[in-house]
Design an enzyme around this catalytic site. Structure first.
Site, PDB file in Angstrom:
ATOM      1  CG  LEU A  92      -2.052  -1.045   1.219  1.00 60.04           C
ATOM      2  CD1 LEU A  92      -2.387  -1.218   2.760  1.00 60.04           C
ATOM      3  CD2 LEU A  92      -2.955  -1.071   0.255  1.00 60.04           C
ATOM      4  CG  HIS A 108       6.798  -8.820   8.792  1.00 58.72           C
ATOM      5  ND1 HIS A 108       6.500  -8.980   7.444  1.00 58.72           N
ATOM      6  CD2 HIS A 108       8.021  -9.072   9.102  1.00 58.72           C
ATOM      7  CE1 HIS A 108       7.744  -9.389   6.964  1.00 58.72           C
ATOM      8  NE2 HIS A 108       8.568  -9.328   7.931  1.00 58.72           N
ATOM      9  CG  ASP A 144       7.048  -5.562   6.168  1.00 62.70           C
ATOM     10  OD1 ASP A 144       7.583  -6.207   5.448  1.00 62.70           O
ATOM     11  OD2 ASP A 144       5.876  -5.431   6.513  1.00 62.70           O
TER      12      ASP A 144
END
Ligand code: GRF
Length: 195
Positions: A92, A108, A144
């Site tokens: 995104l 994650h 992340d």
């Protein structure tokens, strides 16, 4: 708090989140969205009476903004307070993420900041790490990255393969994500470390 969850596949994390939001839990699931119509999690969410949506990314090939506008249109309809990514496999952009700053979570399968990106279990094994795990973090434009809200650790076994390690990490994800979401929905952003 109204909670929306984005998935791409089986949605095992989504199901744990949904099933945790009962009783005095401050969260309520208002939408489960997938970028794939064949995601098993969509049927499972619908079976639980939760509103679902599918926004297939393929018609938007090369038009990331168009895909994200379609995602945001579904969110405008569901009006969630919190957005959880759970096995959502599309990147995104900042344009989508920024308006959700401070209200968007992701899980994650690594002990961030180690092993951002894909194939985390194989990378941990290749590095000979003694332990591995998963992280729930606030989503920021960098992949992340973002403030860590929780981590769960597992010991790496000598005979582990990426699949056996992934299975143990996934079991910890199923414990970590619901615990972090409950705290986050109550406004508690202090990191939770398991075990
Ligand atoms: C798993 O690899 C998990 O580690 C990651 O997303 C993948 C699918 O999870 N978070 P789920 O079963 O769709 O929640």
């Amino acid at each position: 708090k109204r909670v929306a969850i984005f998935i791409s596949g089986g949605g095992s994390n989504m199901l744990r989140l949904v099933d945790s939001m009962t009783g005095d839990h401050p969260g309520r699931p208002v939408l489960v969205l997938s970028n794939r119509a064949d995601a098993g999690g969509i049927a499972a969410a619908a079976a639980r009476g939760i509103a679902t949506a599918v926004v297939d990314h393929r018609p938007f090939k090369g038009d990331r903004a168009g895909f994200e506008a379609a995602l945001q249109a579904e969110l405008d309809r569901a009006a969630p307070d919190i957005l959880c990514l759970a096995g959502f496999m599309r990147v995104l952009t900042a344009g989508f993420v920024m308006p959700w700053a401070g209200r968007m979570l992701n899980i994650h399968p690594s002990l961030l900041p180690k092993y951002r990106g894909l194939d985390t279990h194989a990378r941990a094994l290749a590095a000979g790490d003694a332990e591995h795990g998963c992280t729930v973090h606030e989503v920021t434009p960098e992949l992340d990255e973002g403030p860590i809200l929780g981590q769960a650790r597992v010991a790496v076994a000598q005979d582990d393969t990426p699949d056996t390690l992934a299975a143990r990490v996934l079991a910890m994800e199923h414990q970590l994500y619901p615990a972090v979401l409950r705290r986050f929905a109550q406004g508690d952003r202090s990191p939770l470390l398991l075990p």
